[in-house]
Design an enzyme around this catalytic site. Structure first.
Site, PDB file in Angstrom:
ATOM      1  N   ALA B  59       0.807  -1.218   0.000  1.00 47.16           N
ATOM      2  CA  ALA B  59       0.000   0.000   0.000  1.00 47.16           C
ATOM      3  C   ALA B  59       0.839   1.265   0.000  1.00 47.16           C
ATOM      4  CB  ALA B  59      -0.949   0.012   1.204  1.00 47.16           C
ATOM      5  N   HIS B  62       5.779   4.814  -3.001  1.00 48.46           N
ATOM      6  CA  HIS B  62       7.221   5.086  -2.890  1.00 48.46           C
ATOM      7  C   HIS B  62       7.580   6.363  -3.624  1.00 48.46           C
ATOM      8  CE1 HIS B  62       6.443   0.709  -2.953  1.00 48.46           C
ATOM      9  NE2 HIS B  62       7.337   0.668  -1.982  1.00 48.46           N
ATOM     10  N   LYS B 287      12.407  -4.476  -2.075  1.00 48.36           N
ATOM     11  CA  LYS B 287      13.215  -3.314  -1.726  1.00 48.36           C
ATOM     12  C   LYS B 287      13.551  -3.334  -0.246  1.00 48.36           C
ATOM     13  CE  LYS B 287      10.401  -0.520  -3.760  1.00 48.36           C
ATOM     14  NZ  LYS B 287       9.731  -1.592  -4.505  1.00 48.36           N
ATOM     15  N   SER B 375       6.052  -3.865  -7.686  1.00 42.26           N
ATOM     16  CA  SER B 375       6.379  -2.667  -6.922  1.00 42.26           C
ATOM     17  C   SER B 375       7.495  -1.922  -7.644  1.00 42.26           C
ATOM     18  CB  SER B 375       6.860  -3.069  -5.529  1.00 42.26           C
ATOM     19  OG  SER B 375       7.271  -1.941  -4.810  1.00 42.26           O
ATOM     20  N   CYS B 440     -15.162  -4.620  15.964  1.00 43.70           N
ATOM     21  CA  CYS B 440     -13.776  -4.132  16.007  1.00 43.70           C
ATOM     22  C   CYS B 440     -13.607  -2.868  15.170  1.00 43.70           C
ATOM     23  CB  CYS B 440     -12.814  -5.200  15.506  1.00 43.70           C
ATOM     24  SG  CYS B 440     -12.882  -6.743  16.429  1.00 43.70           S
ATOM     25  N   CYS B 475     -10.526  -9.315  15.940  1.00 48.34           N
ATOM     26  CA  CYS B 475     -11.169 -10.632  16.077  1.00 48.34           C
ATOM     27  C   CYS B 475     -11.253 -11.349  14.734  1.00 48.34           C
ATOM     28  CB  CYS B 475     -12.539 -10.536  16.753  1.00 48.34           C
ATOM     29  SG  CYS B 475     -13.933 -10.367  15.632  1.00 48.34           S
ATOM     30  N   CYS B 480     -18.316 -11.093  13.725  1.00 51.28           N
ATOM     31  CA  CYS B 480     -19.232 -10.578  12.696  1.00 51.28           C
ATOM     32  C   CYS B 480     -19.457 -11.545  11.547  1.00 51.28           C
ATOM     33  CB  CYS B 480     -18.741  -9.240  12.159  1.00 51.28           C
ATOM     34  SG  CYS B 480     -17.203  -9.340  11.229  1.00 51.28           S
TER      35      CYS B 480
END
Lengths: 422, 531, 124
Positions: B59, B62, B287, B375, B440, B475, B480
């Protein structure tokens, strides 16, 4: 938004802890008590614990989970305690003000006289024990599997491997078997079982389900749904021994690898937690480090028996009442320290010093023929023989009324070899 | 439109431009194309967008500081990073620039090199030579704003970094974005502007006549077109080969990442933190990865880089977990191991040349390969899009900006981010806003329903999870899971036993209780009868 | 012929492994137990082991699709699976009362199967 509500007390969570605390606070004379529950009904985890073994201390009777819960639910329904179901507490602050939400009332703001934390605990997941492999459907925690089967009426799998021999894992081994699924085996990383002997005998032996001690799951196979797991023997450092791997075909991996007190709200309120219990540090009224916020049951530390949860709930409920009624007096500050072969003690501190106090603790290692002792500044105030103590089983001890005063420096709880027998 | 109706919709027989692959790159290109024409068709074989490399990567946006000079990767990364704020504008996707702290430690240089220096030389080497080298390297690549930090300044910025740190360089350009939320936003934006998306649609071949692409052949029929953008990620080589427009090979590599409980690790690192190693010391193709806070505030460690045979291999090995722990135990000595809530692994699509392949095929006219996007592909995405648009123009497409382009894509409402007044107002409008499904992450029933009926509908547990964060907390869905499954069943009009985790073959339940007992009974009776 | 049977006593944390010796079904000797409870336990487990059975049965029109049930007293251990199987086809109609008899005298044991919680009907 709705106007600010100011009840005498708010109890967060309506499992055995919350039910017990609300009732105790009511019996101690609090008028307006709100019981907040995020599920659609009261009872917490108990409605899904359909097996028996509950209540032998509180009721001197062996009940199923739903039966144990129902005794409290019936009382709550007659008590005038106001119940909020499907209600989630979103915020809790150190001044005890809180925000909750539900579909009927919208956002509820409350400024209660006292708060009792009774959120219980949650299960450790596969990632918390870092099992390598894929992330397919069919990897579930034992408690979740129990909910699926016993509440939702849905089967999470047909051929099951269970990792962890804690009581829920053992109970689910039997439950899956009775529902017609095949439990290939229970694998336990430790060299001794995690659950009670009663469950080993009645859940595994009765159904010829093998228990593999010193074993763990080292890989989960299956991209979409679990197809198999690799199991391996572990060495004394609990690391898999190369060459001992075995592939076990299954469609489900059930995890019973530990419980963690659920303290997200406690943290928001600035409640100090104890590193060994994972729950709030409490005193003999189950009052936390934040004034007027009390805690009880598995949110404080994971208990083995629901009866103990109920006992701590009654203490917390009465404590909350004393606080709201202005009767709660602190006379000092006495730490309760774990001594020989004691991992932790609840409560961790004493401040009222005016009453008999029940202590709950766990040992570090199994030990035979011991004496459980409580020392007040070195003076033995409680001494009791025990034939055996084991880490999975909570041990109780007590400080008699009158044994404490302002001058006391510390209380120590210890387990020592019973010299008379040795 | 109901889920089933949508799923049974007929594939169009013609489209001006077909994009193969609904990852972040395919969707970004599609969105850009809709600025000029609504006649864009996006195809993907999975049941959701962002199911390949865009699903599970670090995510990170860079700056380009980690790339080799002269590569297309470096060029597009540096440019892409600069374009990011503009790229995400109007998408309703969170993007923050947390920066990268490059930490220089005694491990940053090989012992052979250090042996030849005296103490003063070593000190200068670590606190002056290396930091200046990094800054100069950046300057040459066009990366601005790099700042040398003293040891004290390193700790001031990141108090949890190892006391062995000797110096640091801060790169303010690094950012974070949620890659699948970005992909969903991009494709929804494209759809709002006329694009069509067909999922569960596998490309099996192409019709090529007279050296020109004429049609895409799929499991759901043929689509005539004259321009194909191949953004098929890890399968881009196979897709290119189907058209005879190949010539490069993708060899899959996977990377594992650990994610920590937000409550424990929020602010544990404020920026991305990575340990510097002199070039040539790197053990892996990654990297090196780092420690970083996600946009939601969880600490994230990784990734690793492991070559694999299988393009579907997203497993994590015990060795990778060990590697991450070992690496970060040094950099962040007291990081909270026990607070791991998730470990995931994602697939990467490198070529053997380790560079992006972005070009019009010289064998098939109208076929553009956008391949080898590993990436920093996410960071380079805006520049990749720009380059692809240039290629399309060069092929002779006349691109005229539409007057009716809708500049914004409305973001789904996140209950957890609203004020209490807004929450209350919503609940009074629709009680489903008051039903918290995931404790959560504080996700309500309405958000789940909205995800299921969104432009690209969530049709399984993972689809809902990617859109709403149900089951992403500590959790991991224990609380859920059954609630989300029940809502999916109700909204999709299917029995709950048909709800899946991630598409066909991944059911959550195998049936109702008693079913197995009753089946066994029948089998038993039959045996008796036959006996 | 004299034969040995092992039992693990479940009555306290000691978990004694108790050895029971019998000849032609007649208990002759019990050893390994640290107290009298262990002996009694082993003898009962050998001669007439019993278990309280808990499971669920289906419910139509309830707030939940199943309701938990239990035998009102322990039944012979060998019948545990059969009790569960016999209940698999049962379907109750909501509302269900607590303690409602689901199946009287199950498998001729003289023991009833009863619900262990109330289950209200679902409101539409």
């Amino acid at each position: 938004m709705t106007k600010i509500l100011r009840p005498d007390a708010v109890v967060i969570g309506a499992g055995p802890a919350g039910l017990g605390a609300a009732l105790a606070a009511r019996e101690a004379g609090l008028e307006e008590i709100f019981l907040l529950e995020r599920d659609f009904e009261l009872g917490g985890i108990l409605p899904q614990c359909i097996h028996d073994g509950f209540g032998s201390i509180v009721f001197d009777q062996v009940l199923t989970g739903p039966e144990y819960a129902q005794r409290f639910i019936d009382k709550v329904e007659r008590s005038g305690i106001e119940v909020f179901l499907d209600t989630m507490v979103l915020e809790l602050r150190s001044d005890r003000s809180l925000v909750a939400v539900n579909s009927r009332d919208g956002v509820l703001r409350m400024e209660p006289g006292a708060v009792v934390l009774a959120m219980g605990c949650r299960e450790r997941t596969r990632h918390q024990v870092l099992i390598p492999g894929y992330r397919p459907a069919g990897v579930i925690c034992a408690g979740a599997a129990q909910r699926y089967i016993n509440i939702e009426g849905l089967m999470p799998g047909r051929r099951v491997v269970i990792l962890g021999s804690g009581d829920i894992g053992l109970i689910m081994a039997r439950r899956f078997t009775l529902e017609g699924a095949e439990v290939e085996g229970v694998y336990e990383i430790m060299d001794h079982p995690g659950g009670l002997t009663r469950n080993l005998v009645q859940c595994l032996h009765d159904f010829d389900i093998p228990l593999h001690l010193s074993h763990t799951v080292t890989f989960i196979h299956g991209r979409k749904r679990v197809e198999a797991v690799t199991v391996a023997k572990v060495n004394e450092n609990r690391k898999p021994i190369p060459g001992t791997e075995r592939l076990v075909e299954c469609d489900t991996l059930v995890l019973s690898v530990g419980l963690i007190p659920e303290n997200e709200l406690s943290k928001k309120a600035g409640v100090v937690l104890h590193p060994a219990t994972g729950g709030p540090v409490v005193d003999e009224l189950m009052e936390t480090s934040v004034e007027g916020i009390f805690a009880c049951g598995n949110v404080v530390c994971v208990f083995d028996l629901v009866d103990y949860v109920t006992f701590t709930a009654e203490v917390a409920g009465r404590g909350a009442a004393e606080f709201v009624q202005g009767r709660r007096r602190w006379r000092g500050e006495v730490p309760v320290r774990p001594g020989r072969n004691v991992r932790f003690v609840v409560p961790q501190r004493l401040r009222c010093l005016d009453r008999e106090v029940e202590l709950y603790f766990r040992v570090q290692r199994p030990e035979r023929s011991v004496r459980v002792r409580v020392l007040v500044d070195g003076r033995v105030v409680h001494s009791r023989k025990a034939r055996m103590v084991r880490p999975p089983e909570m041990v109780r001890a007590s400080i008699p009324a009158g044994a404490l005063n302002e001058g006391v420096r510390e209380v120590v709880v210890e387990v020592t070899p019973d010299e008379k027998e040795a | 439109m109901s889920f089933k109706a949508r799923n049974c919709q007929l594939l169009p027989t013609r489209a001006e431009i077909v994009v193969v692959g609904a990852g972040v790159i395919g969707c970004a290109i599609a969105r850009e194309l809709t600025r000029y024409t609504p006649d864009v068709l996006v195809l993907d074989k999975e049941n959701d967008v962002a199911c390949g490399a865009s699903k599970a990567n670090n995510a990170e946006i860079h700056s380009g500081i980690g790339e080799d000079p002269g590569t297309l990767k470096q060029k597009l990364n540096v440019r892409g990073n600069r374009m990011y704020d503009e790229f995400v504008r109007g998408l309703g996707v969170e993007f923050k620039r947390q920066g990268l702290l490059i930490v220089i430690t005694p491990r940053s240089a090989p012992p052979e090199l250090l042996e030849r220096m005296n103490e003063e030389d070593r000190r200068r080497f670590f606190t002056e030579v290396i930091p200046r080298g990094i800054v100069n390297f950046g300057k040459k690549a066009g990366i601005t704003g790099l700042r040398i930090l003293s040891r004290e300044e390193v700790f001031e910025r990141e108090p949890n970094v190892t006391r062995e740190a000797l110096a640091g360089v801060f790169d303010p350009n690094y950012g974070m974005v949620c890659p699948y939320k970005l992909t969903i936003a991009l494709v929804e934006h494209a759809v709002l502007n006329g694009a069509k998306v067909f999922l569960n649609t596998e490309v099996n071949g192409f019709r090529v006549e007279g050296g020109r692409v004429r049609a895409v052949i799929t499991n759901r029929g043929e689509v005539e077109t004259s321009l194909v953008i191949n953004a098929a990620g890890v399968f881009a080589d196979e897709v290119a080969d189907m058209a005879g427009a190949g010539g490069f090979r993708i060899h899959p590599r996977k990377g594992a990442t650990l994610l920590f409980d937000r409550d424990v690790t929020s602010e544990y690192v404020r920026s991305s933190v990575a340990e510097f190693r002199l070039p040539g010391m790197k053990k892996t193709k990654s990297k090196g990865g780092g420690a970083m806070p996600t946009v939601e505030g969880n600490l994230q460690l990784g990734p690793t880089a492991v070559e694999v045979e299988d393009k579907y291999d997203t497993s994590i090995s015990a060795e990778e977990i060990e590697e991450i722990f070992e690496r970060f135990h040094y950099l962040l000595p007291d990081f909270p191991r026990d607070a791991v809530i998730s470990a995931f692994s994602g697939i990467r699509a490198p070529t053997y040349e380790e560079d992006f392949v972005i070009e019009a095929s010289d064998k098939v006219f109208g076929f553009v390969n956008v391949a080898g996007i590993q990436s920093p592909g996410l960071a380079s995405a805006p520049a990749i899009v720009e380059m692809v648009m240039g290629i399309i123009k060069d092929l002779g497409w006349e691109l005229e900006e539409r007057k009716d382009f809708i500049p914004e894509r409305p973001a789904p409402i996140k209950f957890s981010e609203l004020s209490n007044e807004e929450r209350h107002r919503l609940i009074m409008e629709d009680p489903r806003w008051g039903h918290v499904v995931c404790r959560c992450e504080t996700v309500t029933e309405m958000e789940v329903v909205n995800a299921i009926h969104s432009i690209i509908p969530a049709t399984d547990m993972d689809g809902v999870k990617r859109r709403t964060r149900t089951g992403m907390g500590r959790c991991q869905g224990s609380f859920c899971g059954h609630r989300v499954a029940a809502i999916l069943a109700r909204e999709l009009g299917i029995p709950v036993t048909e709800v899946t985790k991630s598409g066909e073959g991944s059911p959550i339940y195998v049936g109702r209780t008693k079913d197995l007992l009753l089946q066994n009974d029948l089998r038993g009776e039959r045996l008796v009868d036959e006996g | 012929m004299r034969r040995k049977h092992d039992f693990i006593c479940i009555n306290c944390p000691l978990s004694c492994t108790v050895e029971l010796f019998e000849e032609n079904g007649e208990v002759q000797e019990v050893r390994g137990n640290e107290c009298a409870v262990g002996e009694k336990y082993a003898v009962t487990e050998y001669l007439d082991p019993r278990r309280r059975v808990t499971t669920t049965v289906r419910v139509r029109g309830g707030v939940l699709p199943v309701v938990p049930v239990a035998t009102s007293a322990p039944v012979p251990k060998r019948l545990v699976r059969e009790v569960v199987r016999a209940l698999a086809g049962v379907e109750l109609q909501a509302p269900v009362e607590m303690g409602q008899v689901v199946m009287p005298d199950i498998l001729g044991t003289g023991v009833d199967v009863v619900t262990t919680r109330p289950l209200p009907a679902k409101r539409d």
